[in-house]
Write an enzyme that holds these catalytic residues in place. Structure first.
Site, PDB file in Angstrom:
ATOM      1  CE1 TYR A  75      -5.348   5.193   8.065  1.00  0.00           C
ATOM      2  CE2 TYR A  75      -4.918   3.881   9.800  1.00  0.00           C
ATOM      3  CZ  TYR A  75      -4.886   4.131   8.309  1.00  0.00           C
ATOM      4  OH  TYR A  75      -4.596   3.111   7.422  1.00  0.00           O
ATOM      5  CG  HIS A 124      -3.853   2.689  13.703  1.00  0.00           C
ATOM      6  ND1 HIS A 124      -3.464   1.886  12.542  1.00  0.00           N
ATOM      7  CD2 HIS A 124      -4.974   2.844  13.824  1.00  0.00           C
ATOM      8  CE1 HIS A 124      -4.584   1.359  12.280  1.00  0.00           C
ATOM      9  NE2 HIS A 124      -5.687   1.879  13.097  1.00  0.00           N
ATOM     10  CD1 TRP A 155       1.363   7.253   9.653  1.00  0.00           C
ATOM     11  CD2 TRP A 155      -0.269   5.608   9.600  1.00  0.00           C
ATOM     12  NE1 TRP A 155       1.610   6.559   8.351  1.00  0.00           N
ATOM     13  CE2 TRP A 155       0.844   5.658   8.285  1.00  0.00           C
ATOM     14  CE3 TRP A 155      -1.189   4.705   9.363  1.00  0.00           C
ATOM     15  CZ2 TRP A 155       0.509   4.937   7.324  1.00  0.00           C
ATOM     16  CZ3 TRP A 155      -1.470   3.848   8.478  1.00  0.00           C
ATOM     17  CH2 TRP A 155      -0.503   4.087   7.268  1.00  0.00           C
ATOM     18  NE  ARG A 185      -9.882  -1.857  13.576  1.00  0.00           N
ATOM     19  CZ  ARG A 185      -8.791  -1.391  12.775  1.00  0.00           C
ATOM     20  NH1 ARG A 185      -7.676  -1.894  12.585  1.00  0.00           N
ATOM     21  NH2 ARG A 185      -9.031  -0.266  12.179  1.00  0.00           N
ATOM     22  CD  GLU A 201      -3.923  -4.377  14.824  1.00  0.00           C
ATOM     23  OE1 GLU A 201      -5.059  -4.707  14.848  1.00  0.00           O
ATOM     24  OE2 GLU A 201      -3.446  -3.887  13.667  1.00  0.00           O
ATOM     25  CG  ASP A 202       0.576  -2.541  15.043  1.00  0.00           C
ATOM     26  OD1 ASP A 202       1.474  -3.379  15.540  1.00  0.00           O
ATOM     27  OD2 ASP A 202       0.070  -2.425  14.042  1.00  0.00           O
ATOM     28  CG  ASP A 207      -4.826  -1.116  14.749  1.00  0.00           C
ATOM     29  OD1 ASP A 207      -3.812  -0.661  15.331  1.00  0.00           O
ATOM     30  OD2 ASP A 207      -4.836  -1.362  13.417  1.00  0.00           O
ATOM     31  CG  ASP A 245      -3.784  -2.218   2.851  1.00  0.00           C
ATOM     32  OD1 ASP A 245      -4.285  -1.752   3.805  1.00  0.00           O
ATOM     33  OD2 ASP A 245      -2.648  -2.512   3.028  1.00  0.00           O
ATOM     34  CG  HIS A 272      -1.987  -6.323   8.199  1.00  0.00           C
ATOM     35  ND1 HIS A 272      -1.471  -5.782   7.234  1.00  0.00           N
ATOM     36  CD2 HIS A 272      -3.225  -5.602   8.314  1.00  0.00           C
ATOM     37  CE1 HIS A 272      -1.746  -4.713   6.776  1.00  0.00           C
ATOM     38  NE2 HIS A 272      -2.667  -4.478   7.678  1.00  0.00           N
ATOM     39  NE  ARG A 306      -2.533  -6.818  13.382  1.00  0.00           N
ATOM     40  CZ  ARG A 306      -3.432  -6.847  12.497  1.00  0.00           C
ATOM     41  NH1 ARG A 306      -4.229  -7.956  12.655  1.00  0.00           N
ATOM     42  NH2 ARG A 306      -3.490  -5.930  11.636  1.00  0.00           N
ATOM     43  CG  ASN A 366      -1.998   0.964   1.453  1.00  0.00           C
ATOM     44  OD1 ASN A 366      -2.223   1.496   0.228  1.00  0.00           O
ATOM     45  ND2 ASN A 366      -2.521   1.089   2.225  1.00  0.00           N
ATOM     46  CG  HIS A 394     -12.110  -3.335  10.784  1.00  0.00           C
ATOM     47  ND1 HIS A 394     -10.963  -2.748  10.338  1.00  0.00           N
ATOM     48  CD2 HIS A 394     -11.786  -4.705  10.667  1.00  0.00           C
ATOM     49  CE1 HIS A 394      -9.895  -3.523  10.670  1.00  0.00           C
ATOM     50  NE2 HIS A 394     -10.452  -4.804  10.453  1.00  0.00           N
ATOM     51  CD  GLU A 447      -6.951  -6.279   9.688  1.00  0.00           C
ATOM     52  OE1 GLU A 447      -5.951  -6.583   9.696  1.00  0.00           O
ATOM     53  OE2 GLU A 447      -7.512  -5.059   9.864  1.00  0.00           O
ATOM     54  CD  GLU A 502      -1.133  -3.133  10.818  1.00  0.00           C
ATOM     55  OE1 GLU A 502      -1.956  -3.679  11.227  1.00  0.00           O
ATOM     56  OE2 GLU A 502      -1.045  -2.098  10.077  1.00  0.00           O
TER      57      GLU A 502
HETATM   58  C1  CS2 Z   1      -4.487  -1.579   9.851  1.00  0.00           C
HETATM   59  C2  CS2 Z   1      -3.937  -1.531   8.510  1.00  0.00           C
HETATM   60  O1  CS2 Z   1      -6.076  -3.196   9.435  1.00  0.00           O
HETATM   61  C3  CS2 Z   1      -5.227  -2.647  10.169  1.00  0.00           C
HETATM   62  O2  CS2 Z   1      -4.889  -3.223  11.277  1.00  0.00           O
HETATM   63  O3  CS2 Z   1      -3.636  -1.110  10.595  1.00  0.00           O
HETATM   64  O4  CS2 Z   1      -4.984  -1.358   7.824  1.00  0.00           O
HETATM   65  C4  CS2 Z   1      -3.065  -0.468   7.910  1.00  0.00           C
HETATM   66  O5  CS2 Z   1      -3.380   0.948   8.414  1.00  0.00           O
HETATM   67  C5  CS2 Z   1      -3.077  -0.447   6.506  1.00  0.00           C
HETATM   68  O6  CS2 Z   1      -2.971  -1.907   6.073  1.00  0.00           O
HETATM   69  C6  CS2 Z   1      -1.617   0.387   5.830  1.00  0.00           C
HETATM   70  O7  CS2 Z   1      -1.514   0.002   4.687  1.00  0.00           O
HETATM   71 MG    MG Z   2      -3.306  -2.532  12.314  1.00  0.00          MG
END
Ligand code: CS2
Ligand code: MG
Length: 404
Positions: A159, A214, A404, A147, A238-239, A212, A318, A314, A285, A37, A122, A341, A264
């Site tokens: 985001y 991020h 992010w 989520r 997550e993250d 998430d 994308d 993940h 992930r 992506n 989601h 996911e 991811e």
């Molecule tokens: C996100 C992703 O799905 C997720 O957990 O963190 O969508 C991420 O933002 C995108 O794949 C980035 O390309």
């Molecule tokens: Mg993520």
């Protein structure tokens, strides 16, 4: 089973996707997702200029040898571009092997270890009421894991939400130049527990709840978040912090029992090694299309199984339907599977990619068609030309770039 051609197809049915198609002398074709992506054309060039010519004439059945040839043979190892390209080749070769033998790939991997793959959907909203409505929608559709993300009060944009007016799409990479979002950690840390409280109060505890972060927090902020969410029995956060700073996870771990999912942005088993062997995370992930394909991701999950870490790949929008199909085949077979996911794809994607996977009762099944069970319609693909599109970037209130 000699490879006679390898072609890269770039198409944008709803968003940009890169697909590798390998064809054998017998006319059998295999597909692999090569989408990275926001950096798509780097992988296109890596494949077209440096990988496809090396594949011609090779035995498509020697999947392990071709993997090693591309990984070790390049001298330059790892990284998202290289590992996405290798992944695309690997998945396409598994697809070919399945078609040649008449078996779905999960059978070739040793057969099913479960009846279906639990996925998470989601839910999101511009405020808590909208979020609750969205959670209801997923509950009604039979999801067992959801989520949740909602707009942080006081911020102009957050985001990871459905884009207003875009129907079901979100995290849309829809800008010719990345737009700037503004982030405020204290506002988020105040808001997150109220969001989870509202969800649990309305819907109770008989489904899994995920969130998430991020990569936006410091280790101590992440520890505070984890503690504040403990009453809501999260499946994972997550993250919480940028994943490359791995000792940060020790700090988080020392302070909270909220489970942690990371990976991811990782591309090899080497990126995951310490987090797994030191038991600093609960879910890994890494995805099939950014981590060297089925052959390599299987090794990551095997390592994780030794340390009680489960898979949680993940599966954002994308990653193309080819990636999702590949993930499901592997998910069916790993003993330490956790969750998968599923963000889904926009309507035009189904014109271009014909899939066989099926959702039933909270679980996905990859289907029993030979190979990965996915085809691409190249005429339809040609109707959706590529143009560069970017996700937003994240800045603090003082204008400084943030994660992010
Ligand atoms: C996100 C992703 O799905 C997720 O957990 O963190 O969508 C991420 O933002 C995108 O794949 C980035 O390309
Ligand atoms: Mg993520």
């Amino acid at each position: 089973m000699r490879i006679s051609s390898a072609d890269v197809i770039v198409t944008a049915p709803g968003r940009n996707y890169v697909t590798l198609k390998i064809t054998t002398e017998d006319g059998v074709t295999g597909l692999g997702d090569a989408t990275l992506n926001g950096r798509e054309m780097a992988v296109v060039s890596y494949l077209r200029d440096h990988v496809c010519p090396l594949l011609i004439g090779r035995d498509a059945g020697r999947i392990n040898d071709i993997w090693q040839y591309l990984y070790r043979g390049a001298y330059w190892r790892r990284g998202p571009v290289t590992m996405t390209a290798i992944a695309a080749v690997d998945c396409a070769l598994w697809d070919i092997l399945g078609k040649e033998t008449g078996k779905p790939v999960y059978q070739l991997l040793g057969g099913a270890a479960r009846d279906g793959v639990m996925i998470y959907g989601h839910a999101s909203g511009g405020n808590i009421d909208e979020l609750l409505e969205d959670v209801q929608r997923y509950r009604d559709a039979g999801y067992r894991a959801i989520r949740v993300q909602a707009a942080v009060p006081g911020l102009d944009s957050t985001y990871g939400l459905h884009h207003p007016g875009s129907g079901r799409t979100y995290e849309p990479a829809d800008a010719a130049m990345p737009t700037d979002n503004v982030w405020d950690t204290p506002a988020y840390l105040d808001f997150a527990p109220t969001m989870m409280a509202a969800v649990r109060e309305r819907f109770g505890y008989d489904f899994h709840l995920l969130h998430d972060v991020h990569h936006r927090l410091s280790p101590l902020e992440a520890a505070q978040l984890g503690k504040s969410l403990e009453p809501y029995r999260m499946f994972w956060i997550e993250d919480p912090t940028p994943a490359e700073d791995q000792t940060a996870f020790r700090t988080i771990r020392q302070h909270t029992t909220t489970p942690i999912a990371v990976g991811e942005v990782f591309n090899t088993i080497w990126d995951c090694q310490h987090l797994i062997t030191e038991r600093l995370i609960d879910y890994i992930r890494t995805s099939v299309s950014h981590t060297g394909g089925i052959t390599h991701l299987r090794k990551v999950f095997d390592l994780a199984s030794l340390y009680g870490v489960r898979s949680g790949s993940h599966g954002a929008g994308d990653l193309s339907p080819v990636s999702f199909a590949s993930a499901l085949h592997l998910d069916m077979t790993v003993p330490n599977f956790g969750i998968q996911e599923y963000m889904g794809h926009l309507d035009p994607a189904s014109e271009v990619f014909r899939t066989n996977y099926e959702f039933r009762d909270g679980y996905m099944h990859p289907g029993d068609a030979p190979g990965l069970g996915i085809e691409i319609d190249e005429e339809a693909a040609a109707k959706y030309p590529y143009s560069p599109k970017y996700l937003p970037v994240n800045r603090l209130r003082d204008g400084a770039m943030h994660d992010w």
